[in-house]
Design a protein around this motif. Structure first.
Motif, PDB file in Angstrom:
ATOM      1  N   CYS A  15     -13.140 -24.125  22.280  1.00  0.00           N
ATOM      2  CA  CYS A  15     -11.802 -23.678  22.655  1.00  0.00           C
ATOM      3  C   CYS A  15     -10.750 -24.684  22.198  1.00  0.00           C
ATOM      4  O   CYS A  15      -9.696 -24.318  21.674  1.00  0.00           O
ATOM      5  CB  CYS A  15     -11.713 -23.495  24.172  1.00  0.00           C
ATOM      6  N   GLY A  16     -11.050 -25.963  22.388  1.00  0.00           N
ATOM      7  CA  GLY A  16     -10.125 -26.998  21.965  1.00  0.00           C
ATOM      8  C   GLY A  16      -9.929 -27.041  20.466  1.00  0.00           C
ATOM      9  O   GLY A  16      -8.814 -27.204  19.967  1.00  0.00           O
ATOM     10  N   PRO A 200       1.059 -17.935  30.852  1.00  0.00           N
ATOM     11  CA  PRO A 200       1.031 -18.704  29.601  1.00  0.00           C
ATOM     12  C   PRO A 200       2.387 -19.284  29.228  1.00  0.00           C
ATOM     13  O   PRO A 200       2.469 -20.428  28.759  1.00  0.00           O
ATOM     14  CB  PRO A 200       0.566 -17.673  28.563  1.00  0.00           C
ATOM     15  N   LEU A 201       3.461 -18.513  29.426  1.00  0.00           N
ATOM     16  CA  LEU A 201       4.811 -19.000  29.121  1.00  0.00           C
ATOM     17  C   LEU A 201       5.194 -20.147  30.048  1.00  0.00           C
ATOM     18  O   LEU A 201       5.796 -21.143  29.606  1.00  0.00           O
ATOM     19  CB  LEU A 201       5.818 -17.858  29.251  1.00  0.00           C
ATOM     20  N   CYS A 206       5.857 -26.077  30.832  1.00  0.00           N
ATOM     21  CA  CYS A 206       5.422 -27.336  31.444  1.00  0.00           C
ATOM     22  C   CYS A 206       4.943 -28.310  30.376  1.00  0.00           C
ATOM     23  O   CYS A 206       5.207 -29.521  30.445  1.00  0.00           O
ATOM     24  CB  CYS A 206       4.300 -27.074  32.449  1.00  0.00           C
ATOM     25  N   GLY A 207       4.239 -27.776  29.373  1.00  0.00           N
ATOM     26  CA  GLY A 207       3.741 -28.610  28.289  1.00  0.00           C
ATOM     27  C   GLY A 207       4.859 -29.191  27.448  1.00  0.00           C
ATOM     28  O   GLY A 207       4.784 -30.343  26.997  1.00  0.00           O
ATOM     29  N   THR A 272      -1.985 -24.565  26.173  1.00  0.00           N
ATOM     30  CA  THR A 272      -1.828 -23.176  26.607  1.00  0.00           C
ATOM     31  C   THR A 272      -2.963 -22.306  26.070  1.00  0.00           C
ATOM     32  O   THR A 272      -3.585 -21.529  26.819  1.00  0.00           O
ATOM     33  CB  THR A 272      -0.475 -22.611  26.128  1.00  0.00           C
ATOM     34  N   VAL A 273      -3.249 -22.435  24.757  1.00  0.00           N
ATOM     35  CA  VAL A 273      -4.337 -21.648  24.155  1.00  0.00           C
ATOM     36  C   VAL A 273      -5.678 -22.037  24.759  1.00  0.00           C
ATOM     37  O   VAL A 273      -6.510 -21.178  25.082  1.00  0.00           O
ATOM     38  CB  VAL A 273      -4.352 -21.846  22.622  1.00  0.00           C
ATOM     39  N   TYR A 274      -5.899 -23.343  24.936  1.00  0.00           N
ATOM     40  CA  TYR A 274      -7.153 -23.834  25.511  1.00  0.00           C
ATOM     41  C   TYR A 274      -7.385 -23.249  26.905  1.00  0.00           C
ATOM     42  O   TYR A 274      -8.475 -22.731  27.208  1.00  0.00           O
ATOM     43  CB  TYR A 274      -7.120 -25.362  25.570  1.00  0.00           C
TER      44      TYR A 274
END
Length: 285
Positions: A15-16, A200-201, A206-207, A272-274
């Motif tokens: 995933c990463g 996700p948004l 936050c990221g 987010t994707v991870y």
């Protein structure tokens, strides 16, 4: 083989790796511009005006065409695919081992993120050195493997670990600070947002906040690291003196804008994707 693939740490690695690959491809031009800004010779400055991010970007497009902005993407992939995968699998393993019962606090999050980054950073440093040299425009390597061979033959294997101290001083604090701000801001979100379609948004936002803060704090170490890896004869202490003498204190913040943009967006997207992929396969990130 099925048992190996089914291991949670392997799933976290996969995933990463996928999340890092997507973000690296999108934001490689910002990394190249950042490297060019940091390695500009002081001799180009007198009478030529301030050289900024846009000027460097336009110069690359004019002299090397549009695809020149993706110079160094091969070593970036060679570093990112295993490197981000290793980071997230280490992060997942450490978190499951030490914090399986309760979420980590602020200081624990710093140690968790920093520990995972230290493992990935040391393992992937040789490829990081090659990536930096590809991007700076001073070297004419044909491929990643050719560059590794050339460095080992002409400078010795130790050159592949040049800038180790500056890299660790940059990456460990960045990752620790990032994970702390990211986890704390995410935990402060209302429960209804965390479980909604907007999760996700919200996580990406936050990221972004965490990335801006962590990037600015660790920018001086990134400039020092770049100089040491492009000029292997420089030690970390020598690089600090050189940057200060040639450019003053502002020299330690050269390339801050493209780096902050890239590190912030790449980290926010990767996390987010991870997390979405981990949730999709039924694992708690």
């Amino acid at each position: 083989m099925d048992v190996l693939v089914a291991h949670p740490a392997i799933k976290a690695f996969m995933c990463g790796s996928l999340s890092g690959t997507c973000s690296t491809l999108l934001f490689q031009p910002l990394d190249l511009v950042k490297t060019r800004l940091q390695t500009l010779q002081s001799s180009v400055q007198p009478g030529s005006g301030r050289v900024g991010m846009v000027k460097v970007l336009l110069n690359v497009v004019r002299t090397e065409r549009l695809l020149g902005l993706w110079k160094g993407v091969s070593p970036s992939f060679a570093r990112t695919i295993p490197g981000v995968g290793l980071y997230f699998s280490t992060y997942y393993s450490l978190k499951q081992h030490f914090f399986s019962q309760s979420p980590p606090g602020a200081l624990q999050a710093v140690l968790l993120g920093g520990g995972a980054r230290m493992v990935a950073g040391v393992c992937m440093l040789p490829v990081t050195v090659i990536k930096t040299r590809f991007e700076c425009g001073r070297y004419r390597y044909e491929s990643v493997t050719g560059a590794l061979r050339s460095v080992c033959q002409t400078e010795g294997p130790a050159a592949l670990f040049s800038g180790l101290m500056a890299t660790l001083l940059r990456d460990i604090p960045f990752s620790g600070i990032y994970v702390m701000f990211y986890s704390q801001t995410k935990s402060s979100l209302p429960k209804e947002i965390s479980v909604s379609a907007y999760a996700p948004l919200a996580n990406f936002s936050c990221g972004v906040l965490a990335g801006v803060l962590a990037s600015l704090i660790t920018q001086p170490a990134d400039v020092i690291k770049t100089h040491v890896q492009v000029n292997p004869q420089l030690r970390t202490v020598d690089a600090v003196g050189y940057i200060y003498v040639e450019h003053g204190l502002q020299g330690f913040f050269r390339g801050a804008v493209p780096r902050s943009l890239r590190r912030t967006l790449i980290a926010a997207m990767a996390w987010t994707v991870y997390e979405q992929m981990m949730a999709h396969i039924g694992l708690k990130s």
